[in-house]
Structures are given as C-alpha cells and as structure tokens.
Design a protein around this motif. Sequence first.
Motif, PDB file in Angstrom:
ATOM      1  N   VAL A 196      63.038  35.187   3.006  1.00 57.07           N
ATOM      2  CA  VAL A 196      62.617  36.298   2.160  1.00 57.07           C
ATOM      3  C   VAL A 196      61.393  35.913   1.329  1.00 57.07           C
ATOM      4  O   VAL A 196      60.433  36.695   1.207  1.00 57.07           O
ATOM      5  N   THR A 197      61.398  34.697   0.777  1.00 58.59           N
ATOM      6  CA  THR A 197      60.252  34.243  -0.017  1.00 58.59           C
ATOM      7  C   THR A 197      59.006  34.141   0.839  1.00 58.59           C
ATOM      8  O   THR A 197      57.902  34.501   0.416  1.00 58.59           O
ATOM      9  N   TYR A 198      59.158  33.646   2.064  1.00 55.97           N
ATOM     10  CA  TYR A 198      58.043  33.546   3.002  1.00 55.97           C
ATOM     11  C   TYR A 198      57.423  34.922   3.253  1.00 55.97           C
ATOM     12  O   TYR A 198      56.201  35.086   3.218  1.00 55.97           O
ATOM     13  N   VAL A 199      58.257  35.919   3.502  1.00 59.78           N
ATOM     14  CA  VAL A 199      57.764  37.261   3.782  1.00 59.78           C
ATOM     15  C   VAL A 199      57.062  37.839   2.555  1.00 59.78           C
ATOM     16  O   VAL A 199      55.996  38.459   2.668  1.00 59.78           O
ATOM     17  N   ILE A 200      57.628  37.621   1.384  1.00 58.27           N
ATOM     18  CA  ILE A 200      57.026  38.153   0.150  1.00 58.27           C
ATOM     19  C   ILE A 200      55.639  37.560  -0.078  1.00 58.27           C
ATOM     20  O   ILE A 200      54.673  38.287  -0.337  1.00 58.27           O
ATOM     21  N   VAL A 201      55.522  36.227   0.029  1.00 56.72           N
ATOM     22  CA  VAL A 201      54.215  35.613  -0.221  1.00 56.72           C
ATOM     23  C   VAL A 201      53.231  35.982   0.887  1.00 56.72           C
ATOM     24  O   VAL A 201      52.020  36.112   0.640  1.00 56.72           O
ATOM     25  N   GLY A 202      53.734  36.187   2.117  1.00 60.12           N
ATOM     26  CA  GLY A 202      52.855  36.641   3.188  1.00 60.12           C
ATOM     27  C   GLY A 202      52.288  38.021   2.906  1.00 60.12           C
ATOM     28  O   GLY A 202      51.102  38.286   3.130  1.00 60.12           O
ATOM     29  N   LEU A 203      53.128  38.910   2.401  1.00 58.21           N
ATOM     30  CA  LEU A 203      52.663  40.248   2.031  1.00 58.21           C
ATOM     31  C   LEU A 203      51.674  40.183   0.871  1.00 58.21           C
ATOM     32  O   LEU A 203      50.706  40.958   0.824  1.00 58.21           O
ATOM     33  N   VAL A 204      51.904  39.275  -0.056  1.00 59.39           N
ATOM     34  CA  VAL A 204      50.962  39.106  -1.176  1.00 59.39           C
ATOM     35  C   VAL A 204      49.598  38.678  -0.658  1.00 59.39           C
ATOM     36  O   VAL A 204      48.553  39.190  -1.096  1.00 59.39           O
ATOM     37  N   ILE A 205      49.570  37.726   0.281  1.00 62.81           N
ATOM     38  CA  ILE A 205      48.304  37.303   0.873  1.00 62.81           C
ATOM     39  C   ILE A 205      47.612  38.479   1.548  1.00 62.81           C
ATOM     40  O   ILE A 205      46.397  38.685   1.407  1.00 62.81           O
ATOM     41  N   ALA A 206      48.380  39.285   2.304  1.00 58.64           N
ATOM     42  CA  ALA A 206      47.806  40.424   3.013  1.00 58.64           C
ATOM     43  C   ALA A 206      47.207  41.440   2.050  1.00 58.64           C
ATOM     44  O   ALA A 206      46.085  41.925   2.253  1.00 58.64           O
ATOM     45  N   VAL A 207      47.941  41.765   0.995  1.00 57.94           N
ATOM     46  CA  VAL A 207      47.460  42.758   0.024  1.00 57.94           C
ATOM     47  C   VAL A 207      46.260  42.211  -0.749  1.00 57.94           C
ATOM     48  O   VAL A 207      45.244  42.902  -0.913  1.00 57.94           O
ATOM     49  N   ALA A 208      46.351  40.956  -1.189  1.00 52.93           N
ATOM     50  CA  ALA A 208      45.249  40.367  -1.961  1.00 52.93           C
ATOM     51  C   ALA A 208      44.003  40.208  -1.099  1.00 52.93           C
ATOM     52  O   ALA A 208      42.878  40.504  -1.540  1.00 52.93           O
ATOM     53  N   GLY A 209      44.178  39.746   0.130  1.00 52.89           N
ATOM     54  CA  GLY A 209      43.032  39.562   1.019  1.00 52.89           C
ATOM     55  C   GLY A 209      42.349  40.879   1.339  1.00 52.89           C
ATOM     56  O   GLY A 209      41.109  40.983   1.287  1.00 52.89           O
ATOM     57  N   GLY A 210      43.127  41.896   1.666  1.00 59.12           N
ATOM     58  CA  GLY A 210      42.539  43.196   1.946  1.00 59.12           C
ATOM     59  C   GLY A 210      41.849  43.794   0.728  1.00 59.12           C
ATOM     60  O   GLY A 210      40.766  44.386   0.836  1.00 59.12           O
ATOM     61  N   SER A 211      42.442  43.633  -0.438  1.00 59.12           N
ATOM     62  CA  SER A 211      41.848  44.159  -1.673  1.00 59.12           C
ATOM     63  C   SER A 211      40.517  43.487  -1.980  1.00 59.12           C
ATOM     64  O   SER A 211      39.556  44.138  -2.416  1.00 59.12           O
ATOM     65  N   LEU A 212      40.447  42.164  -1.742  1.00 60.02           N
ATOM     66  CA  LEU A 212      39.195  41.437  -1.986  1.00 60.02           C
ATOM     67  C   LEU A 212      38.102  41.905  -1.035  1.00 60.02           C
ATOM     68  O   LEU A 212      36.957  42.126  -1.465  1.00 60.02           O
ATOM     69  N   ILE A 213      38.438  42.065   0.237  1.00 57.53           N
ATOM     70  CA  ILE A 213      37.448  42.540   1.205  1.00 57.53           C
ATOM     71  C   ILE A 213      36.978  43.941   0.840  1.00 57.53           C
ATOM     72  O   ILE A 213      35.785  44.264   0.949  1.00 57.53           O
TER      73      ILE A 213
END
Length: 339
Positions: free
Chosen positions: A154-171
């Motif tokens: 569950v923690t892995y999935v949460i941090v993966g989603l955080v990376i996805a949201v943060a990366g897309g927001s930065l781009i």
Amino acid sequence: MQSGVLPMIWTFLQDQVLGMKWLNSAIGSLLSALGLDITSRLGGSLQFFLYDVIKITILLCALIFLISYIQSYFPPERSKKIIGRFHGLGANCIAALLGTVTPFCSCSSIPLFMGFTSAGLPLGVTFSFLISSPMVDLGSLILLASIFGAKVAVTYVIVGLVIAVAGGSLIEALHMERHVEDFILNAGNVDIQAPTLTRRDRLTYAKEQMVGTFQKVFPYILVGVGIGAIIHNWIPEAWVETVLGSSNPFGVVLAVLVGVPMYADIFGTIPVAEALLSKGAQLGTILSFMMAVTTLSLPSMIMLRKAIKPRLLALFVAICTIGIILVGYFFNVIQFLFV
C-alpha cells in the motif's frame, strides 16, 4: 477474542492465499520424496524456481483477468472524458488513478499516452497517467502484498501515485507543450463512440487479455525467477549486503542505474526483489530497482522518443529518476516499520 481473530485471518490470507506458503511446502516435500536435498544449493534453487514460477503464474492469470474485466469499463474514449471533467491538480490525481487499471508495462501505456495527448488533454495530466500506469497498477499491489506484506504494498502504491502526480504537475507548470512532436499535436481529436459491451463480451475480452499478456510476459517471469533462484542460493549474503545493504549509502542510486537499461515488468522483477531482500538488501533499494525497471526501461524510452522531443524526454527521465531515488531512501529510513 474478536481482536485476536482478525489478525489470524489476515495472516492466513497473507501467507497461505497470497504468499501460497502451502505450495512451497508441497514442492519441498515432492522434491524430497524424489531424493533431492532441498537444503543444498541445487535443491534450494529448484524449489525456489518451481514455487515462484507456479505462484506468480497463478496470481498473474487471476489478476490479469480481473483487472482486464475492470478495464473494459474504461476504454480510452471514456477515460479521456473522465479526465476531461477535472482541472488542475485534481485532473493529475484522476489520471494517475486511471493509470492503475491500465496495461502492465510502459510500452503498453505509451500508445494511450499519445492518444490522450492528441485528444487535447493537458500534457501534465497525460504524463501523470504515463508515470503511474506501469509503476503502480493493481497487479503490483497484490503481488507486492504476496511477497512483502500489505503495508509495504500500500505504501509503495501511495508513493508511486505521489511521484506520478508531482511529476505531471511539474511538467504542466513548465509549459513543455512545444516539446511534443508535431504529428501528435496535429493529430486532432476524433471521438469514437465506444460500443456497449455485454457481460459476455467483457468476460471474453478479459480472457483474451489474460492469454495475450501471459504469453508476452511469461519469458520474463522465467528469467526473473531464474535470476532470483541464483541470488537466493548461490550469491553470498555478504556480497549483497555490501553492495545493496545499509553499509553502502549509494545502493539506491546503483539499483536505479542497473534497473534502467533492463526491460521487464512487475511480474519479472518481483522474484529478483524477493531474493535480494532475503540476502540482506535494503527494502527501499529493492523497490527503487523495481520502479526503475518498470518505468524507465530503455525500449520504453525509445518508443516515447517518437512522441516527444529530447528535452521533454530528458525532463521525464530526470523527474522519474529523482523521484524513484527519493522513494528508495525514504523506504530505507522507515524500513524498521515493515520488516
């Protein structure tokens, strides 16, 4: 009384349903009955290989069938409309979540990314989808739970989603649209009405996806389990601890650099991760390796280069790499909470 029953039920589900420890014991008993010493390197390797291949195959087929059935409710046209209803950070979050019910590898998600971008969805939103799709699909949640436990999964999935949201927001914030290839931007938006599927149609689709995906990934499972068996029974524990253990502060970086050129998916990397963990590698280092393999494989980057220009590709790789490395060190710091 009730408080003691629930942990027992969860442990049973964790060990015997997801982990299939009964299968490992059965294979060990069978090999012993055939006269093979399962405590030897050869016997232990064969037991590890048979157990993981059978276990992952069973979970793989069940998960692909289930997830493909769910995915039948989210064809590209419908997914595009769902994402299009949201704006800003909310759109990035929805795109990342939709990425969890899409194909299992980045090479499969890149065509969807190209379609979403051509349809006019914000670039940052489509990148949130592209990052999350191979990294945190529902299959990875179940398989990680079968090896590392539910808390890690569950923690892995949460941090993966955080990376996805943060990366897309930065781009999105950097306004990189001009670095998308012209044929993608000029493709136009063509709405094709998705046909209404019956339950029988969805079951047929799920079966076809299960068979097709299994045929595609099974060779990688064999290779991954074979590597895992070698690590588990032939590589000295001291070697793994020296390279990927707590004594090496650059273990996470090394794991990412090793993982990027490889091409596999979550099903092929988990046996390797399982073997490395048993040999003393740190949890965050292992998870970083898995994320790098599934998200930044060289074939996927070659395919993505056809859709975006070098500067945007370099930014995408940099965002994912930095995010994965930070996740690795984060898990290493909090490993005591899981192990």
